[in-house]
Motif scaffolding. Structure first.
Motif, PDB file in Angstrom:
ATOM      1  N   GLU A  94     -14.754  14.875  -7.204  1.00 45.06           N
ATOM      2  CA  GLU A  94     -14.484  13.653  -8.151  1.00 45.06           C
ATOM      3  C   GLU A  94     -13.430  12.817  -7.528  1.00 45.06           C
ATOM      4  N   TYR A  95     -12.753  12.752  -6.425  1.00 44.67           N
ATOM      5  CA  TYR A  95     -11.779  12.082  -5.798  1.00 44.67           C
ATOM      6  C   TYR A  95     -11.840  11.773  -4.303  1.00 44.67           C
ATOM      7  N   HIS A  96     -11.253  10.822  -3.882  1.00 42.92           N
ATOM      8  CA  HIS A  96     -11.340  10.690  -2.481  1.00 42.92           C
ATOM      9  C   HIS A  96      -9.746  10.923  -2.335  1.00 42.92           C
ATOM     10  N   ILE A  97      -9.568  11.581  -1.114  1.00 41.08           N
ATOM     11  CA  ILE A  97      -8.335  11.872  -0.774  1.00 41.08           C
ATOM     12  C   ILE A  97      -7.757  11.127   0.499  1.00 41.08           C
ATOM     13  N   TYR A  98      -7.147  10.341   0.400  1.00 39.45           N
ATOM     14  CA  TYR A  98      -6.332   9.382   1.581  1.00 39.45           C
ATOM     15  C   TYR A  98      -4.928   9.885   2.024  1.00 39.45           C
ATOM     16  N   THR A  99      -4.708   9.695   3.150  1.00 40.42           N
ATOM     17  CA  THR A  99      -3.442   9.788   3.763  1.00 40.42           C
ATOM     18  C   THR A  99      -2.777   8.537   4.012  1.00 40.42           C
ATOM     19  N   CYS A 100      -1.362   8.522   3.623  1.00 42.82           N
ATOM     20  CA  CYS A 100      -0.780   7.554   3.638  1.00 42.82           C
ATOM     21  C   CYS A 100      -0.417   6.962   5.267  1.00 42.82           C
ATOM     22  N   PRO A 101      -0.662   5.793   5.819  1.00 41.57           N
ATOM     23  CA  PRO A 101      -0.679   5.722   7.357  1.00 41.57           C
ATOM     24  C   PRO A 101       1.096   5.778   7.792  1.00 41.57           C
ATOM     25  N   GLN A 102       1.889   5.378   6.649  1.00 40.22           N
ATOM     26  CA  GLN A 102       3.125   5.329   7.191  1.00 40.22           C
ATOM     27  C   GLN A 102       3.852   6.903   6.904  1.00 40.22           C
ATOM     28  N   CYS A 103       3.692   7.600   5.876  1.00 37.96           N
ATOM     29  CA  CYS A 103       4.645   8.907   5.515  1.00 37.96           C
ATOM     30  C   CYS A 103       3.685   9.999   5.691  1.00 37.96           C
ATOM     31  N   ARG A 104       2.343   9.948   5.752  1.00 36.17           N
ATOM     32  CA  ARG A 104       1.321  10.828   5.870  1.00 36.17           C
ATOM     33  C   ARG A 104       1.175  11.797   4.508  1.00 36.17           C
ATOM     34  N   GLN A 105       1.711  11.172   3.350  1.00 40.17           N
ATOM     35  CA  GLN A 105       1.506  11.808   2.011  1.00 40.17           C
ATOM     36  C   GLN A 105       0.135  11.551   1.790  1.00 40.17           C
ATOM     37  N   LYS A 106      -0.607  12.842   1.216  1.00 38.56           N
ATOM     38  CA  LYS A 106      -1.969  12.717   0.605  1.00 38.56           C
ATOM     39  C   LYS A 106      -1.837  12.215  -0.840  1.00 38.56           C
ATOM     40  N   LYS A 113     -14.407   3.314  -7.930  1.00 41.00           N
ATOM     41  CA  LYS A 113     -13.849   2.189  -8.167  1.00 41.00           C
ATOM     42  C   LYS A 113     -13.875   1.026  -7.419  1.00 41.00           C
ATOM     43  N   GLY A 114     -14.827   1.347  -6.394  1.00 37.54           N
ATOM     44  CA  GLY A 114     -14.933   0.068  -5.388  1.00 37.54           C
ATOM     45  C   GLY A 114     -13.757  -0.261  -4.108  1.00 37.54           C
ATOM     46  N   LYS A 115     -13.460  -1.276  -3.638  1.00 37.78           N
ATOM     47  CA  LYS A 115     -12.515  -1.500  -2.717  1.00 37.78           C
ATOM     48  C   LYS A 115     -11.452  -1.822  -3.626  1.00 37.78           C
ATOM     49  N   ILE A 116     -10.307  -0.906  -3.279  1.00 34.44           N
ATOM     50  CA  ILE A 116      -8.956  -0.971  -4.020  1.00 34.44           C
ATOM     51  C   ILE A 116      -7.877  -1.097  -3.174  1.00 34.44           C
ATOM     52  N   SER A 117      -6.518  -1.616  -3.631  1.00 30.90           N
ATOM     53  CA  SER A 117      -5.417  -1.380  -2.843  1.00 30.90           C
ATOM     54  C   SER A 117      -4.596  -0.348  -3.444  1.00 30.90           C
ATOM     55  N   ILE A 118      -4.231   0.478  -2.597  1.00 26.27           N
ATOM     56  CA  ILE A 118      -3.552   1.696  -2.793  1.00 26.27           C
ATOM     57  C   ILE A 118      -2.049   1.755  -2.232  1.00 26.27           C
ATOM     58  N   THR A 119      -1.080   1.978  -3.296  1.00 27.52           N
ATOM     59  CA  THR A 119       0.340   1.984  -2.975  1.00 27.52           C
ATOM     60  C   THR A 119       0.808   3.480  -2.965  1.00 27.52           C
ATOM     61  N   CYS A 120       1.177   3.760  -1.862  1.00 31.75           N
ATOM     62  CA  CYS A 120       1.856   5.163  -1.845  1.00 31.75           C
ATOM     63  C   CYS A 120       3.198   5.336  -2.722  1.00 31.75           C
ATOM     64  N   PRO A 121       2.857   6.311  -3.289  1.00 31.40           N
ATOM     65  CA  PRO A 121       4.199   6.743  -4.316  1.00 31.40           C
ATOM     66  C   PRO A 121       5.701   7.106  -3.682  1.00 31.40           C
ATOM     67  N   LYS A 122       5.288   7.631  -2.646  1.00 32.87           N
ATOM     68  CA  LYS A 122       6.298   8.056  -1.895  1.00 32.87           C
ATOM     69  C   LYS A 122       7.271   6.744  -1.142  1.00 32.87           C
ATOM     70  N   CYS A 123       6.470   6.183  -0.196  1.00 29.25           N
ATOM     71  CA  CYS A 123       7.159   5.223   0.712  1.00 29.25           C
ATOM     72  C   CYS A 123       6.893   3.819   0.323  1.00 29.25           C
ATOM     73  N   ARG A 124       6.103   3.472  -0.968  1.00 27.15           N
ATOM     74  CA  ARG A 124       5.384   2.316  -1.378  1.00 27.15           C
ATOM     75  C   ARG A 124       4.855   1.364  -0.357  1.00 27.15           C
TER      76      ARG A 124
END
Length: 131
Positions: A94-106, A113-124
């Motif tokens: 049901e979900y895509h799991i991406y890794t933040c390129p900055q802090c490696r947070q999953k 949902k198409g092409k979306i902008s994702i903001t990491c909750p840990k490092c913004r």
């Protein structure tokens, strides 16, 4: 007879999860030896059995306890890895799991949902991905 065995085992370590693992590994090694007829497996099984009995009859309880605790830590680390992979496999339906390129947070994003902008909750950090 039972009383004699109980007196013999007083002050000795006895059986624990590491010993159970050793004995199971010895039995598996014996079965493999029966199938393949390689004497190396037979020797390995004998060594495991001797080591298991030495541990069970040992009077150095603290050392055996420490060995068992190290075994349990390693076993839990391996089992946790498998649990984590099982959880991720279930989530990927049901979900895509991406890794933040900055802090490696999953980060878990719903599919479809198409092409979306994702903001990491840990490092913004913001990055664009397709969901």
């Amino acid at each position: 007879m039972r009383e004699r065995i109980q007196r013999f085992m007083m002050g000795r370590y006895g059986n624990d999860q590491l010993n159970q693992f050793i004995f199971i590994a010895a039995i598996i090694s014996m079965v493999i030896e029966l199938i393949t007829h390689w004497s190396l497996f037979y020797i390995f099984a004998l060594v495991l059995l001797i080591y298991g009995y030495v541990r069970a009859f040992s009077k150095d309880i603290n050392k055996r306890y420490e060995q068992n605790m190290k075994f349990l830590e390693k076993k839990d680390a391996i089992l946790n890895r498998f649990r984590k992979e099982k959880y991720y496999a279930a989530q990927r339906k049901e979900y895509h799991i991406y890794t933040c390129p900055q802090c490696r947070q999953k980060i878990r994003i719903p599919r479809g949902k198409g092409k979306i902008s994702i903001t990491c909750p840990k490092c913004r950090t913001s990055f664009i991905k397709k969901s």
